[in-house]
Design an enzyme around this catalytic site. Sequence first.
Site, short mmCIF file in Angstrom:
data_model
loop_
_atom_site.label_atom_id
_atom_site.label_comp_id
_atom_site.label_asym_id
_atom_site.label_seq_id
_atom_site.Cartn_x
_atom_site.Cartn_y
_atom_site.Cartn_z
N LYS A 41 -19.02 -32.06 -116.21
CA LYS A 41 -19.66 -32.82 -114.85
C LYS A 41 -20.49 -34.24 -115.47
CE LYS A 41 -21.80 -28.62 -113.68
NZ LYS A 41 -23.21 -28.02 -113.67
N SER A 128 -29.95 -28.55 -108.72
CA SER A 128 -29.90 -30.00 -109.08
C SER A 128 -29.03 -30.97 -108.32
CB SER A 128 -29.57 -30.30 -110.64
OG SER A 128 -30.56 -29.45 -111.65
P1 ADP Z 1 -25.70 -25.10 -115.54
O1 ADP Z 1 -24.91 -26.30 -115.40
O2 ADP Z 1 -25.59 -24.62 -116.93
O3 ADP Z 1 -25.49 -24.22 -114.36
P2 ADP Z 1 -28.21 -25.87 -114.48
O4 ADP Z 1 -29.01 -26.90 -114.91
O5 ADP Z 1 -27.58 -25.88 -113.18
O6 ADP Z 1 -27.01 -25.59 -115.57
O7 ADP Z 1 -28.84 -24.28 -114.54
C1 ADP Z 1 -29.29 -23.80 -115.68
C2 ADP Z 1 -29.78 -22.37 -115.41
O8 ADP Z 1 -30.67 -22.45 -114.40
C3 ADP Z 1 -28.67 -21.23 -114.77
O9 ADP Z 1 -29.03 -20.24 -115.45
C4 ADP Z 1 -29.10 -21.44 -113.28
O10 ADP Z 1 -28.53 -20.24 -112.60
C5 ADP Z 1 -30.69 -21.71 -113.52
N1 ADP Z 1 -31.03 -22.23 -112.16
C6 ADP Z 1 -30.57 -23.16 -111.44
N2 ADP Z 1 -31.18 -23.54 -110.44
C7 ADP Z 1 -32.41 -22.70 -110.43
C8 ADP Z 1 -33.44 -22.34 -109.60
N3 ADP Z 1 -33.49 -22.92 -108.48
N4 ADP Z 1 -34.36 -21.42 -109.85
C9 ADP Z 1 -34.16 -20.71 -110.89
N5 ADP Z 1 -32.90 -20.88 -111.87
C10 ADP Z 1 -32.23 -21.75 -111.53
#
Ligand code: ADP
Length: 162
Positions: A41, A128
Amino acid sequence: MPIAMYPGSFDPVTRGHLDIIKRSSRMFDKVIVAVLVNSAKKPLFTVEERVAMLRECCKDIPNVEVDSFNGLTVSFAKQKHATVMVRGLRAVTDFENEIQLAHTNFAMAPGIETVFLATAIKWSYLSSTIVREAAHYGQDVSKFVPANVETALIAKREAGEL
Ligand code: ADP
């Protein structure tokens, strides 16, 4: 206790991510939060910005280190002597992708175990992507992200980059 790695895009870090970081810091000697550089992304925040925001958020947790990496997560884990990969599971929708990642990582690096932490219920809807979208429309995101991240989101919006 082993060294754990918590990899992700963190674009930007949310209160959900921080909950996972805090909880895993109590489970392991050291937690390395690893910010992915070559994400498929196109990120809103540069890797330097994402690392700086995470460092600010984690500055009071002594056994948490924030770093960035390029390439395979398991290679970076090996380089850092991490033997556990931490991932958060929000809902069943996360499962398919996460289990595929965990199996692939295990096939490539059998010495590294993936540990899933169930996301705190209060952050289980948070991502995010949702935060970026809410900030784009000028919504108050202070409930979802810490103050330094909120300020950075407002700056991106004012610069027309969000
Ligand atoms: P990716 O692009 O690798 O999914 P993210 O930054 O979106 O990276 O997420 C990193 C990790 O954090 C993943 O294991 C995801 O499931 C977890 N995660 C994302 N949002 C939350 C949340 N609201 N609470 C807890 N864990 C989260």
